[in-house]
Design a protein around this motif. Structure first.
Motif, PDB file in Angstrom:
ATOM      1  N   VAL A 259       0.849  -1.190   0.000  1.00 24.89           N
ATOM      2  CA  VAL A 259       0.000   0.000   0.000  1.00 24.89           C
ATOM      3  C   VAL A 259       0.884   1.241   0.000  1.00 24.89           C
ATOM      4  CG1 VAL A 259      -1.642   1.333   1.338  1.00 24.89           C
ATOM      5  CG2 VAL A 259      -1.927  -1.125   1.137  1.00 24.89           C
ATOM      6  N   VAL A 260       1.897   1.201   0.836  1.00 27.59           N
ATOM      7  CA  VAL A 260       2.866   2.288   0.850  1.00 27.59           C
ATOM      8  C   VAL A 260       4.249   1.674   0.737  1.00 27.59           C
ATOM      9  CG1 VAL A 260       3.824   4.217   2.149  1.00 27.59           C
ATOM     10  CG2 VAL A 260       1.412   3.674   2.357  1.00 27.59           C
ATOM     11  N   ASP A 261       5.034   2.210  -0.154  1.00 28.05           N
ATOM     12  CA  ASP A 261       6.405   1.748  -0.280  1.00 28.05           C
ATOM     13  C   ASP A 261       7.249   2.996  -0.477  1.00 28.05           C
ATOM     14  OD1 ASP A 261       8.227  -0.710  -0.827  1.00 28.05           O
ATOM     15  OD2 ASP A 261       8.705   0.726  -2.389  1.00 28.05           O
ATOM     16  N   ALA A 262       7.967   3.360   0.570  1.00 29.70           N
ATOM     17  CA  ALA A 262       8.772   4.567   0.483  1.00 29.70           C
ATOM     18  C   ALA A 262      10.196   4.209   0.853  1.00 29.70           C
ATOM     19  CB  ALA A 262       8.239   5.644   1.426  1.00 29.70           C
ATOM     20  N   GLY A 263      11.119   4.476  -0.004  1.00 31.50           N
ATOM     21  CA  GLY A 263      12.494   4.125   0.305  1.00 31.50           C
ATOM     22  C   GLY A 263      13.477   5.028  -0.404  1.00 31.50           C
ATOM     23  N   PHE A 264      14.645   5.178   0.206  1.00 36.77           N
ATOM     24  CA  PHE A 264      15.714   5.914  -0.445  1.00 36.77           C
ATOM     25  C   PHE A 264      16.241   5.085  -1.598  1.00 36.77           C
ATOM     26  CE2 PHE A 264      15.928   8.187   3.601  1.00 36.77           C
ATOM     27  CZ  PHE A 264      16.109   9.483   3.155  1.00 36.77           C
ATOM     28  N   THR A 265      16.437   5.710  -2.743  1.00 29.05           N
ATOM     29  CA  THR A 265      17.147   5.027  -3.811  1.00 29.05           C
ATOM     30  C   THR A 265      18.592   5.488  -3.824  1.00 29.05           C
ATOM     31  OG1 THR A 265      16.375   6.728  -5.322  1.00 29.05           O
ATOM     32  CG2 THR A 265      15.131   4.680  -5.269  1.00 29.05           C
ATOM     33  N   GLN A 266      18.820   6.597  -3.166  1.00 29.24           N
ATOM     34  CA  GLN A 266      20.183   7.110  -3.094  1.00 29.24           C
ATOM     35  C   GLN A 266      20.209   7.993  -1.858  1.00 29.24           C
ATOM     36  OE1 GLN A 266      20.905  10.703  -4.512  1.00 29.24           O
ATOM     37  NE2 GLN A 266      22.761  10.408  -3.314  1.00 29.24           N
ATOM     38  N   VAL A 267      21.244   7.849  -1.055  1.00 28.63           N
ATOM     39  CA  VAL A 267      21.304   8.646   0.159  1.00 28.63           C
ATOM     40  C   VAL A 267      22.754   8.975   0.486  1.00 28.63           C
ATOM     41  CG1 VAL A 267      21.356   6.672   1.741  1.00 28.63           C
ATOM     42  CG2 VAL A 267      20.422   8.840   2.523  1.00 28.63           C
ATOM     43  N   SER A 268      22.951  10.167   1.012  1.00 27.59           N
ATOM     44  CA  SER A 268      24.294  10.563   1.429  1.00 27.59           C
ATOM     45  C   SER A 268      24.160  11.306   2.747  1.00 27.59           C
ATOM     46  CB  SER A 268      24.914  11.455   0.348  1.00 27.59           C
ATOM     47  OG  SER A 268      25.752  12.401   0.949  1.00 27.59           O
ATOM     48  N   PHE A 269      25.061  11.034   3.671  1.00 22.86           N
ATOM     49  CA  PHE A 269      24.980  11.685   4.971  1.00 22.86           C
ATOM     50  C   PHE A 269      25.964  12.841   5.079  1.00 22.86           C
ATOM     51  CE2 PHE A 269      23.169   7.479   5.762  1.00 22.86           C
ATOM     52  CZ  PHE A 269      21.949   7.871   6.295  1.00 22.86           C
ATOM     53  N   ALA A 270      26.405  13.318   3.918  1.00 21.93           N
ATOM     54  CA  ALA A 270      27.298  14.472   3.920  1.00 21.93           C
ATOM     55  C   ALA A 270      26.464  15.745   3.994  1.00 21.93           C
ATOM     56  CB  ALA A 270      28.137  14.474   2.652  1.00 21.93           C
ATOM     57  N   LYS A 271      27.109  16.829   4.357  1.00 22.67           N
ATOM     58  CA  LYS A 271      26.404  18.111   4.480  1.00 22.67           C
ATOM     59  C   LYS A 271      26.020  18.598   3.080  1.00 22.67           C
ATOM     60  CE  LYS A 271      27.470  22.812   6.059  1.00 22.67           C
ATOM     61  NZ  LYS A 271      26.532  23.150   7.130  1.00 22.67           N
TER      62      LYS A 271
END
Lengths: 395, 307
Positions: A259-271
């Motif tokens: 029903v809901v599918d939310a996800g990062f496809t790309q993520v960076s923890f830099a500023k």
């Protein structure tokens, strides 16, 4: 262009017609081979890229939940893909049909108003870009075809910019908190909401590991114990290093797609770059200030709700059903309303009857609502039978 | 597959059709054939007319926007929602550079690929139609080289056609509307120089988006001896694919239609640039070029040339 080999000519002279014919046909192997290689690549690369589940130290569900709570990611940027399938007709068109006339006549609603824009997220697949740098700087952009809607929070300003219509919405920071609650967009928002619901009616387990957006993550599975719930299970992929939820999936108990599918496809923890959060309204853009038009429109909803007879919640946990009495007639049936809208109403609802009398059940894949003919409303993430049972019990 | 690989695979059977050439004749300067082809193509009235039509589109769009907004209102302002029409159209009045993007978005779905279809469809079939193909093959260039030259010519036309639209739009935009720093669709500001750079990049991406149609047109062109038939087939295929791309039930197939990611060039105007669909688009175009390029090669190097 390579030069020809000169020895070809002698070979060619030796070749007989049959061989030549074969060789001619053989040339068509090249395009076919290209298609084959491409098809194989398209089929295999995702499978190969899925390098199996990462090997991570064991962790208990309790520890993982604590890890999420302790997660203090201040700086990140990434792309979120969110797919919502409530089993409703497309909201985009529907919203236009119902509210189009009203919002246009009623005070020139800006298309850059976050409350109008973020409801579009309720159906379909959307790509979002999120960036965050501390509590004062956030940005969410909804990527559209050749356009983008950005909601930028920088200090005390909240800007909404709709590049398609070149309209700007401007508000102050107090309001932004409200908007965030209205529309969860990132996997973390969803996960926080889901964890709020965790109590003794829920089983929470850690079910192995997964790779999300190239990062190692634990899979936290939240399952309601009640049978009456339409929620099958909720899976949250939690980043092993930061404790940040990276992917949220809600599957209905009826099975089928999430029903809901939310996800990062790309993520960076830099500023993120500071310029990301800078916004100056472009020259000539129409700027709508929140106070002038949006606020009154926003307040209309709660006032109307306040007019309803007391809101009660029956049951607890996942099975809880909200009930209230509209005090008047139930939903008019399709024939009473007539026209296209009537047919549409009928197509949405199921007529049911029980000890409580008669009513109509409006179903989505997650939330069902029973509106009885004497004007009582029962709403919950529960099955149709559970709603009827609740209505019977209330009699 | 790159052109180099294509020509490396060929050889053998093709040369049987020709008398064994002497080495000295084979070393015709590479550029000559290509230069001749370019001259022939760009000296045709048909080509010039196509380019004139393409140059006229931004002029019409620009004047239309100018007239509509001359009373001070925005584009589509009276209708409340805005956002109708080609991408970026609402920004044009504030920054003429956006006319480049609007014009490319307006011409990419139809005008540009149609022009490419005409030139590509005509490339081989037109020569066969006019009876000049066998004379071209008498020159010791070889069929593969002729085909590659034809493809290079069509590709050059893609770039020229796109640049004609972009430059015409830039000129009209500069004349009718103010220029200056611009706001990306993500809401961030970039300088005019960077905006120009992005416009140029977008023009290149648009030209690259047309390589698939160009290869398809060239393949169709090798199938028939009639230039008109080849052009009509290519343009017909183009329209068919565009229609199929609109049918929601075919969504599983749509990512493989050559036109599916065409408008992804707009992603270059995001900040930061969103490369996902751009990469898909370029990959898909390369795939179409490889498949139909090699199919055209297989067909052209083995068919009997009678005209």
């Amino acid at each position: 262009m390579a030069p020809y080999e000169s020895d070809d000519s002698t070979l060619a002279e030796e070749a007989d017609d049959l061989r030549a014919g074969r060789r001619k046909a053989a040339r068509y192997v090249v395009p076919v081979a290209v298609v084959g290689v491409a098809a194989a690549t398209i089929g295999l690369v995702p499978a190969l890229a899925d390098s199996g589940d990462p090997d991570l130290p064991k962790i208990s569900a309790q520890e993982l939940i604590e890890k999420i709570a302790a997660s203090d990611v201040q700086q990140l940027s990434g792309t979120v893909k969110i797919t919502t399938d409530l089993g409703l007709p497309d909201f985009g068109g529907l919203g236009d049909a119902f509210t189009g006339g009203a919002s246009r006549s009623g005070g020139d609603g800006s298309s850059a108003d976050p409350s109008t824009k973020l409801t579009e997220l309720a159906t379909g697949t959307h790509t979002l870009r999120v960036a965050s740098d501390g509590p004062d700087k956030q940005k969410v952009s909804v990527l559209e075809d050749a356009a983008e809607y950005s909601l930028i929070h920088n200090g005390k300003d909240v800007w909404g910019y709709d590049s398609k219509s070149n309209e700007v919405f401007h508000g102050t920071a107090d309001e932004s908190a409200k908007h965030d609650e209205e529309a969860p967009a990132t996997p973390k928002d969803f996960a926080d909401d889901a964890l709020k619901a965790v109590d003794d009616t829920t089983s929470v387990t850690v079910d192995g590991t997964a790779q999300v957006a190239g990062r190692d993550a634990y899979r936290l599975v939240i399952k309601p114990k009640d049978d009456g719930s339409t929620v099958g299970q909720i899976t949250v992929a939690v980043d092993a290093r930061t404790g940040m939820p990276l992917k949220f999936t809600l599957t209905p108990s009826s099975g089928g797609a999430a029903v809901v599918d939310a996800g990062f496809t790309q993520v960076s923890f830099a500023k993120p770059a500071a310029s990301t959060f800078d916004f100056t309204p472009p020259k000539g853009a129409k700027v709508t200030e929140e106070d002038s038009t949006a606020a009154p429109r926003d307040k209309r909803g709660p006032e109307e709700l306040g007019g309803l007879d007391g809101l009660n919640v029956i049951g607890d946990g996942w099975d809880s059903i909200a009930t209230f009495d509209t005090g008047g007639q139930g939903i008019p049936s399709g024939s009473e309303v007539g026209g296209d809208f009537g047919g549409f109403l009928d197509s949405l609802g199921d007529k049911v009857s029980g000890k409580f009398g008669e009513g109509t059940v409006f179903k989505t894949r997650l939330i069902n609502a029973l509106i009885t003919d004497d004007g009582k409303v029962y709403v919950g993430a529960v099955t149709k039978d559970a709603l009827v049972k609740a209505a019977d019990a209330a009699k | 597959m790159s052109p180099v690989e294509t020509s490396a695979v060929q050889g053998r059977g093709e040369l049987r059709d020709q008398p064994p050439p002497t080495r000295s004749r084979r070393t015709t300067p590479r550029g000559t054939l290509f230069a001749n082809e370019l001259l022939t193509t760009f000296r045709r009235w048909r080509t010039l007319a196509l380019l004139a039509v393409l140059a006229a589109v931004p002029i019409l769009v620009g004047i239309a926007i100018k007239i509509e907004t001359s009373d001070g209102g925005g584009v589509g302002g009276g209708r409340g929602g805005g956002g109708e029409g080609p991408a970026f159209i609402s920004q044009v009045t504030n920054n003429g550079l956006f006319l480049v993007f609007t014009a490319l978005a307006a011409t990419l779905p139809f005008f540009l690929p149609m022009a490419i279809g005409v030139i590509a469809g005509d490339a081989i079939a037109g020569e066969a139609n006019a009876g000049t193909l066998r004379y071209l093959l008498v020159a010791p260039a070889g069929r593969t080289r002729l085909l590659l030259t034809k493809y290079a010519t069509v590709m050059t036309f893609c770039v020229v056609a796109t640049l004609v639209v972009a430059i015409s739009a830039l000129a009209v935009g500069a004349l009718l509307f103010p220029l200056g720093d611009l706001t990306t669709i993500s809401g961030t500001q970039i300088t005019f120089a960077e905006g120009l750079g992005r416009a140029f990049l977008i023009a290149l991406v648009v030209a690259a988006s047309l390589t698939g149609v160009a290869a398809l047109g060239l393949f169709v062109s090798t199938l028939t001896g009639s230039g008109i038939a080849a052009m009509a087939t290519t343009v017909g295929l183009l329209i068919t694919v565009q229609i199929l791309d609109q049918i929601p039930q075919l969504h599983a197939l749509q990512p493989y239609f050559f036109s599916h990611y065409w408008l992804s060039f707009a992603d270059l105007m995001r900040e930061p640039v969103y490369w996902d669909e751009l990469q898909k688009n370029l990959g898909l175009q390369a795939l179409y070029a490889a498949v139909f390029g090699s199919a055209a090669w297989a067909r052209f190097t083995t068919k009997d040339i009678t005209a």
